[in-house]
Design a protein around this motif. Structure first.
Motif, PDB file in Angstrom:
ATOM      1  N   ASN A  46       0.613  -1.294  -0.160  1.00 25.91           N
ATOM      2  CA  ASN A  46      -0.117   0.075   0.084  1.00 25.91           C
ATOM      3  C   ASN A  46       0.792   1.358   0.146  1.00 25.91           C
ATOM      4  OD1 ASN A  46      -2.704   0.663  -0.206  1.00 25.91           O
ATOM      5  ND2 ASN A  46      -2.733   1.744   1.755  1.00 25.91           N
ATOM      6  N   VAL A  47       2.292   1.193  -0.261  1.00 28.91           N
ATOM      7  CA  VAL A  47       2.817   2.576  -0.173  1.00 28.91           C
ATOM      8  C   VAL A  47       2.795   3.173  -1.507  1.00 28.91           C
ATOM      9  CG1 VAL A  47       4.710   1.712   1.629  1.00 28.91           C
ATOM     10  CG2 VAL A  47       5.041   1.244  -0.919  1.00 28.91           C
ATOM     11  N   GLY A  48       2.473   2.311  -2.574  1.00 32.51           N
ATOM     12  CA  GLY A  48       2.356   3.125  -3.927  1.00 32.51           C
ATOM     13  C   GLY A  48       3.250   2.302  -4.816  1.00 32.51           C
ATOM     14  N   LYS A  49       3.595   1.155  -4.796  1.00 33.18           N
ATOM     15  CA  LYS A  49       4.556   0.559  -5.518  1.00 33.18           C
ATOM     16  C   LYS A  49       3.977   0.500  -7.108  1.00 33.18           C
ATOM     17  CE  LYS A  49       5.932  -3.370  -3.579  1.00 33.18           C
ATOM     18  NZ  LYS A  49       6.273  -3.928  -4.603  1.00 33.18           N
ATOM     19  N   SER A  50       2.693  -0.170  -7.171  1.00 29.77           N
ATOM     20  CA  SER A  50       2.198  -0.376  -8.349  1.00 29.77           C
ATOM     21  C   SER A  50       1.853   1.105  -9.114  1.00 29.77           C
ATOM     22  CB  SER A  50       0.765  -0.986  -8.109  1.00 29.77           C
ATOM     23  OG  SER A  50       0.772  -2.115  -7.431  1.00 29.77           O
ATOM     24  N   THR A  51       1.411   2.047  -8.286  1.00 33.92           N
ATOM     25  CA  THR A  51       1.220   3.224  -8.986  1.00 33.92           C
ATOM     26  C   THR A  51       2.670   3.803  -9.519  1.00 33.92           C
ATOM     27  OG1 THR A  51      -0.352   3.834  -7.299  1.00 33.92           O
ATOM     28  CG2 THR A  51       0.465   5.786  -8.660  1.00 33.92           C
ATOM     29  N   THR A  53      -3.678  -1.336  -8.902  1.00 31.86           N
ATOM     30  CA  THR A  53      -3.392  -0.264  -7.863  1.00 31.86           C
ATOM     31  C   THR A  53      -4.700  -0.250  -7.058  1.00 31.86           C
ATOM     32  OG1 THR A  53      -4.239   1.420  -9.543  1.00 31.86           O
ATOM     33  CG2 THR A  53      -2.071   1.264  -9.045  1.00 31.86           C
ATOM     34  N   GLY A  54      -4.649   0.045  -5.582  1.00 32.48           N
ATOM     35  CA  GLY A  54      -5.568   0.065  -4.749  1.00 32.48           C
ATOM     36  C   GLY A  54      -6.525  -1.194  -4.765  1.00 32.48           C
ATOM     37  N   ASN A  76       7.480   8.285  -0.866  1.00 33.54           N
ATOM     38  CA  ASN A  76       6.163   8.635  -1.888  1.00 33.54           C
ATOM     39  C   ASN A  76       5.072   9.337  -0.930  1.00 33.54           C
ATOM     40  OD1 ASN A  76       4.413   8.415  -4.276  1.00 33.54           O
ATOM     41  ND2 ASN A  76       3.777   6.556  -3.733  1.00 33.54           N
ATOM     42  N   LYS A  77       3.720   9.778  -1.629  1.00 37.10           N
ATOM     43  CA  LYS A  77       2.637  10.526  -1.201  1.00 37.10           C
ATOM     44  C   LYS A  77       3.209  11.724  -0.388  1.00 37.10           C
ATOM     45  CE  LYS A  77       0.332   5.891  -0.458  1.00 37.10           C
ATOM     46  NZ  LYS A  77      -0.828   4.996   0.057  1.00 37.10           N
ATOM     47  N   ASP A 112       2.497  14.458  -1.344  1.00 30.99           N
ATOM     48  CA  ASP A 112       1.542  15.304  -1.444  1.00 30.99           C
ATOM     49  C   ASP A 112       0.733  15.446  -0.162  1.00 30.99           C
ATOM     50  OD1 ASP A 112       0.583  12.932  -2.219  1.00 30.99           O
ATOM     51  OD2 ASP A 112      -1.319  13.463  -2.645  1.00 30.99           O
ATOM     52  N   LYS A 113       0.851  14.386   0.611  1.00 33.51           N
ATOM     53  CA  LYS A 113       0.083  14.357   1.977  1.00 33.51           C
ATOM     54  C   LYS A 113       1.026  14.778   2.992  1.00 33.51           C
ATOM     55  CE  LYS A 113      -1.968   9.930   1.730  1.00 33.51           C
ATOM     56  NZ  LYS A 113      -2.858   8.984   2.260  1.00 33.51           N
ATOM     57  N   THR A 118       5.736  12.118  -5.817  1.00 38.18           N
ATOM     58  CA  THR A 118       4.347  12.036  -5.572  1.00 38.18           C
ATOM     59  C   THR A 118       4.217  11.283  -6.779  1.00 38.18           C
ATOM     60  OG1 THR A 118       4.168  14.018  -4.278  1.00 38.18           O
ATOM     61  CG2 THR A 118       1.983  12.971  -5.375  1.00 38.18           C
ATOM     62  N   ALA A 119       4.065   9.618  -6.651  1.00 41.65           N
ATOM     63  CA  ALA A 119       3.880   8.828  -7.861  1.00 41.65           C
ATOM     64  C   ALA A 119       2.572   9.036  -8.624  1.00 41.65           C
ATOM     65  CB  ALA A 119       3.893   7.529  -7.448  1.00 41.65           C
ATOM     66  N   LYS A 120       1.488   9.345  -7.672  1.00 37.89           N
ATOM     67  CA  LYS A 120       0.142   9.349  -7.909  1.00 37.89           C
ATOM     68  C   LYS A 120      -0.060  10.398  -8.858  1.00 37.89           C
ATOM     69  CE  LYS A 120      -4.125  10.449  -5.919  1.00 37.89           C
ATOM     70  NZ  LYS A 120      -4.939  10.322  -4.485  1.00 37.89           N
TER      71      LYS A 120
HETATM   72  P1  GDP Z   1       0.738  -0.877  -3.528  1.00 40.13           P
HETATM   73  O1  GDP Z   1       0.053  -1.660  -2.619  1.00 40.13           O
HETATM   74  O2  GDP Z   1       2.222  -0.410  -2.877  1.00 40.13           O
HETATM   75  O3  GDP Z   1       0.907  -1.388  -5.122  1.00 40.13           O
HETATM   76  O4  GDP Z   1       0.186   0.559  -3.669  1.00 40.13           O
HETATM   77  P2  GDP Z   1      -0.739   1.174  -4.782  1.00 40.13           P
HETATM   78  O5  GDP Z   1      -0.176   1.570  -6.029  1.00 40.13           O
HETATM   79  O6  GDP Z   1      -1.831   0.180  -5.042  1.00 40.13           O
HETATM   80  O7  GDP Z   1      -1.343   2.500  -4.101  1.00 40.13           O
HETATM   81  C1  GDP Z   1      -2.035   2.340  -2.642  1.00 40.13           C
HETATM   82  C2  GDP Z   1      -2.906   3.584  -2.613  1.00 40.13           C
HETATM   83  O8  GDP Z   1      -2.049   4.626  -2.548  1.00 40.13           O
HETATM   84  C3  GDP Z   1      -3.793   3.796  -3.736  1.00 40.13           C
HETATM   85  O9  GDP Z   1      -5.010   4.379  -3.471  1.00 40.13           O
HETATM   86  C4  GDP Z   1      -3.111   4.910  -4.606  1.00 40.13           C
HETATM   87  O10 GDP Z   1      -3.986   5.774  -5.291  1.00 40.13           O
HETATM   88  C5  GDP Z   1      -2.301   5.673  -3.468  1.00 40.13           C
HETATM   89  N1  GDP Z   1      -1.444   6.305  -3.686  1.00 40.13           N
HETATM   90  C6  GDP Z   1      -0.349   5.905  -4.480  1.00 40.13           C
HETATM   91  N2  GDP Z   1       0.576   6.983  -4.738  1.00 40.13           N
HETATM   92  C7  GDP Z   1       0.064   7.987  -4.302  1.00 40.13           C
HETATM   93  C8  GDP Z   1       0.531   9.514  -4.022  1.00 40.13           C
HETATM   94  O11 GDP Z   1       1.663   9.891  -4.374  1.00 40.13           O
HETATM   95  N3  GDP Z   1      -0.034  10.226  -3.093  1.00 40.13           N
HETATM   96  C9  GDP Z   1      -1.433   9.878  -2.514  1.00 40.13           C
HETATM   97  N4  GDP Z   1      -1.855  10.699  -2.208  1.00 40.13           N
HETATM   98  N5  GDP Z   1      -1.860   8.294  -2.779  1.00 40.13           N
HETATM   99  C10 GDP Z   1      -0.981   7.578  -3.582  1.00 40.13           C
END
Ligand code: GDP
Length: 193
Positions: A11-16, A29-30, A133-134, A136-137, A169-171
């Motif tokens: 959930n850290v945003g690896k897929s994103t 993702t998510g 990552n993230k 933006d938060k 901010t990968a998103k």
């Molecule tokens: P994974 O489990 O590490 O592969 O994580 P995901 O890529 O599925 O992302 C998990 C959640 O974090 C999703 O809801 C994404 O939209 C969110 N997310 C990913 N990158 C960012 C970012 O840079 N900023 C924010 N605010 N949310 C993000």
């Protein structure tokens, strides 16, 4: 093949981030945590590398402790087996929660997963970039990045470690600091011909 390995908690945003790095659009993702069970390999177009997405480790709701341990063991085995081929590892952290999680799991008998993984990669001699990552938060950006450096044993201020610590901010596709940091290591390796 020359390889860049991506590791991080679930959930850290690896897929994103994978999607941003590779331009592929097929990453979960998510979705359901723990979906990525095996290392997945993708071509990293701008560079002549394979990028490997390792399964997310750490807590996942609905996932048994034993299975969690198994995932971690598999990641460790993979990294040990391929250390020679891995040019750079990218350890992805959630900038919003990493410090809290690390502090919650720090104790005389406990080393937090993220810290353990960072040191493990160092021990294997794999150049490592910590993608925070993230961002933006995160409001207190410099303070947060200093804290992360501190927890990883890197003497703050974080600006001294820009080839190691990359706020992203990968998103939103804001991953330039990561690309730059990764490139620094590729060039250091002298394999950028
Ligand atoms: P994974 O489990 O590490 O592969 O994580 P995901 O890529 O599925 O992302 C998990 C959640 O974090 C999703 O809801 C994404 O939209 C969110 N997310 C990913 N990158 C960012 C970012 O840079 N900023 C924010 N605010 N949310 C993000």
């Amino acid at each position: 093949d020359a390889e860049v390995a991506l590791v991080g908690r679930s959930n850290v945003g690896k897929s994103t981030l994978m999607r941003e790095l590779t331009g592929h659009d097929k990453f979960d993702t998510g979705g359901k945590p723990g979906v990525t069970r095996e290392p997945n390999h993708y071509d990293w177009a701008p560079e002549d590398f394979v990028i490997t997405d390792l399964p997310g480790f750490g807590f996942m709701s609905g996932v048994h402790e034993e299975y969690r341990e198994e995932i971690k063991t598999n990641i460790v085995r993979y990294l040990e087996a391929y250390a020679e081929h891995i040019l750079v590892a990218i350890l992805v952290l959630d900038g919003k929660s990493a410090v809290d999680i690390i502090d919650r799991h720090s104790g005389p008998d406990e080393i937090p997963y993220d810290v353990e993984m960072y040191h493990f990669l160092q021990d294997l001699g794999i150049p490592t970039v910590v993608a925070v990552n993230k961002m933006d938060k995160v409001d207190d950006r410099d303070e947060r990045l200093d804290d992360i450096c501190d927890r990883l044993g890197l003497y703050p201020p974080w600006q001294q470690w820009q080839d190691v610590v990359a706020p992203i901010t990968a998103k939103n596709g804001q991953i330039d600091p990561l690309n730059e940091a990764v490139r620094t290591h590729l060039h250091e390796e002298g394999r950028d011909d």
